[in-house]
Every structure is written in C-alpha cells, then in structure tokens.
Design a protein around this motif. Structure first.
Motif, short mmCIF file in Angstrom:
data_model
loop_
_atom_site.label_atom_id
_atom_site.label_comp_id
_atom_site.label_asym_id
_atom_site.label_seq_id
_atom_site.Cartn_x
_atom_site.Cartn_y
_atom_site.Cartn_z
N ILE A 115 28.06 -41.69 -5.10
CA ILE A 115 28.96 -42.85 -5.25
C ILE A 115 29.77 -43.13 -3.98
O ILE A 115 30.62 -44.01 -3.98
CB ILE A 115 29.91 -42.67 -6.45
CG1 ILE A 115 30.71 -41.37 -6.34
CG2 ILE A 115 29.14 -42.75 -7.76
CD1 ILE A 115 31.79 -41.21 -7.41
N ARG A 169 27.60 -45.56 -14.45
CA ARG A 169 27.79 -44.58 -15.52
C ARG A 169 26.97 -44.95 -16.77
O ARG A 169 26.37 -44.10 -17.40
CB ARG A 169 29.28 -44.50 -15.89
CG ARG A 169 30.16 -43.77 -14.88
CD ARG A 169 31.64 -43.90 -15.24
NE ARG A 169 32.47 -43.04 -14.41
CZ ARG A 169 32.78 -41.76 -14.71
NH1 ARG A 169 32.31 -41.23 -15.82
NH2 ARG A 169 33.53 -41.05 -13.90
N HIS A 227 32.80 -47.26 -10.97
CA HIS A 227 31.34 -47.15 -11.08
C HIS A 227 30.88 -47.20 -12.53
O HIS A 227 30.00 -46.43 -12.94
CB HIS A 227 30.85 -45.87 -10.38
CG HIS A 227 31.35 -45.73 -8.98
ND1 HIS A 227 30.85 -46.47 -7.93
CD2 HIS A 227 32.32 -44.94 -8.45
CE1 HIS A 227 31.48 -46.15 -6.82
NE2 HIS A 227 32.39 -45.23 -7.11
N LEU A 230 28.32 -38.54 -9.29
CA LEU A 230 28.50 -38.41 -10.73
C LEU A 230 27.41 -37.51 -11.29
O LEU A 230 26.26 -37.56 -10.83
CB LEU A 230 28.41 -39.78 -11.41
CG LEU A 230 29.45 -40.82 -11.06
CD1 LEU A 230 29.04 -42.18 -11.63
CD2 LEU A 230 30.82 -40.41 -11.60
N MET A 257 38.08 -46.14 -15.00
CA MET A 257 36.94 -45.44 -14.42
C MET A 257 36.19 -46.36 -13.47
O MET A 257 35.90 -47.51 -13.82
CB MET A 257 35.98 -44.94 -15.50
CG MET A 257 36.50 -43.74 -16.26
SD MET A 257 35.22 -42.99 -17.27
CE MET A 257 36.04 -41.44 -17.68
N SER A 301 22.15 -36.74 -11.30
CA SER A 301 23.31 -37.02 -10.47
C SER A 301 23.08 -38.32 -9.70
O SER A 301 21.95 -38.71 -9.43
CB SER A 301 23.58 -35.87 -9.50
OG SER A 301 22.47 -35.64 -8.65
N THR A 317 32.89 -36.36 -11.75
CA THR A 317 32.73 -36.63 -10.32
C THR A 317 32.76 -35.30 -9.57
O THR A 317 33.67 -34.49 -9.76
CB THR A 317 33.84 -37.54 -9.80
OG1 THR A 317 33.82 -38.76 -10.55
CG2 THR A 317 33.64 -37.86 -8.33
N LYS A 332 29.78 -37.39 -2.61
CA LYS A 332 30.47 -37.45 -3.89
C LYS A 332 29.51 -38.07 -4.90
O LYS A 332 28.89 -39.10 -4.62
CB LYS A 332 31.76 -38.28 -3.79
CG LYS A 332 32.88 -37.55 -3.06
CD LYS A 332 34.18 -38.32 -3.15
CE LYS A 332 35.29 -37.55 -2.43
NZ LYS A 332 36.58 -38.27 -2.47
N LEU A 382 30.80 -38.49 -17.85
CA LEU A 382 30.28 -38.04 -16.56
C LEU A 382 31.40 -37.60 -15.64
O LEU A 382 32.47 -38.23 -15.60
CB LEU A 382 29.45 -39.15 -15.92
CG LEU A 382 28.25 -39.60 -16.75
CD1 LEU A 382 27.57 -40.79 -16.11
CD2 LEU A 382 27.27 -38.46 -16.97
#
Length: 249
Positions: free
Chosen positions: A41, A14, A10, A49, A8, A38, A67, A47, A65
């Motif tokens: 990213i 997160r 980021h 999360l 994963m 939210s 995307t 875009k 979370l």
C-alpha cells in the motif's frame, strides 16, 4: 456505508482482498488457518495489508486486515501481529521484489502435488497450462518453515519479472501480481492448470504437449486478454453481495 470505512484507508483494496480470501476458502485452496494474502500500500511496497494471524479465510472481512511494515520487526509484537512465517515470506517478498504488489501463498491441493514431484515443471498440455509457459520459477531448495531467512531466499528467486508464479518444492505455491484481481485470477488458473496436469498424468496415457512457439503465443494472447481478471473478481464479489456476505464490512 459501514462505519469502518470512515477510519480505514485503502478500503476498495481491502474489499477486494476479503473477497479473494472468501473465494479461496470456497474453492478449498486454503489450509486450515494457515496461508496468507498480502497487498502493498506504499510506493516501495514495504507496507502491506494482510490477514490477521490464524483467522479462517471464510470469515475475513475488509476491516479485519492488518497493516504490516516490512522494515519494522516490532510488527511481530502487537496484539494483531502476523504469524512469523507470514512475516518471513511476505515481508521478504515486499522488501525485495518491488513489482510484487500483491502476493498470495497457499497450499492448494493440485499445486502442492505438483510441488511434491521430482520434476515440478508444468508442461503446456492445454490452454490454461500454456498461460504459465516460461512464466514460473521452481524452488527446489526448501529449508523448513518460511521464517525470515527462508523468505529472503525465496524472494531472490523472483529475479525475472516475467515469472510470477513460484512452485515451492515440498511446500505449495506463491503467486505475485500488480493487483488483487490479477493475482487471484493467476492463482485460480494455476490451480486449474495443475489439476488438469495431475489428472492427465493419472490416466497413464501419453500427454499431448503443445510446441513451445504455440505455448508462448497462447500465453501472450491470454496476458493481453481484456479485463479478464477485473471481471472475474467483480463477478465473485457480486455473488457474495447477492448472498449477503459480510466480506465487505
């Protein structure tokens, strides 16, 4: 290290988001399985999360979370699709307000009480309230659930970069910022400010309102106060870690 971290991206963001969800629930600023946070990213913010559809804030982990691509309507078709109001409001914000890297929308009690008053202004009656002097916008055009059209309309209200709180008339509050820590800290203090104001109104006594120049001076001083937001979130994560919370999984 949790195995989820290996696949994963980021991950630090997160973890910050999961901590914010947990504390929002602990402060009773959530609402059932509604409301959303939210975080953009990619460079243009489209875009992002966010929390999966209708998962309680108190259970959300970093790996939960999803995307979302604000330019891809097929986002709404997958098994982990966000609910349509999350897509409408947060998609609109991330498409149209590039400086809103993070967006937190809640129906917290005191902010929603303020949003329910005919006059939804927040006068600078204490230091916390002064933080938001001339730094919020009031939406007085509520048009129903925040589907795509409503999200686009709300995003257009963030035309002044200085204004980072939207008092959503008849609805709740929307807070934006650069990072999770900054935005959570702002949301926390806005709710505290609303509570102070609403409780002050309940006394029926005359309010002690700061002059505009002092309110603006105070707001600027607090905006440049070193690392308050970073330290705030770091301490909340430390408490969660001490408790053995699963938020960072």
């Amino acid at each position: 290290m949790n195995t989820h971290q290996h696949n994963m991206t980021h991950w630090a963001e997160r973890v910050d988001m999961a901590a914010a969800f947990r504390w929002t629930a602990r402060l009773n600023m959530h609402e059932g399985v509604a409301n959303h946070i939210s975080l953009a990213i990619n460079d243009d913010g489209t875009k992002f999360l966010m929390n999966p559809n209708q998962m309680h804030f108190s259970r959300i982990k970093a790996s939960d979370l999803i995307t979302v691509d604000a330019h891809d309507p097929d986002t709404l078709k997958g098994p982990d699709a966000p609910d349509p109001t999350a897509w409408g409001l947060h998609g609109g914000i991330h498409r149209l307000v590039p400086h809103a890297r993070c967006a937190m929308h809640v129906h917290s009690i005191f902010a929603t009480v303020l949003a329910s008053l005919k006059d939804s202004r927040l006068p600078p009656i204490d230091q916390n309230c002064a933080t938001f002097f001339d730094r919020y916008v009031i939406d007085d055009g509520y048009g129903g659930l925040a589907f795509e059209e409503e999200g686009t309309r709300c995003a257009a209200l963030f035309s002044d970069p200085k204004q980072k709180v939207m008092i959503m008339g008849n609805h709740g509050v929307l807070v934006i910022g650069e990072t999770v820590a900054e935005t959570f800290n702002r949301m926390y203090y806005f709710e505290r400010s609303c509570e102070t104001y609403i409780r002050a109104l309940q006394t029926g006594m005359e309010l002690r309102v700061l002059p505009d120049d002092i309110a603006e001076k105070t707001a600027q001083e607090l905006e440049t106060y070193p690392e308050q937001d970073i330290r705030h979130l770091a301490e909340l994560k430390a408490v969660l870690d001490d408790e053995g919370s699963s938020y960072s999984q």
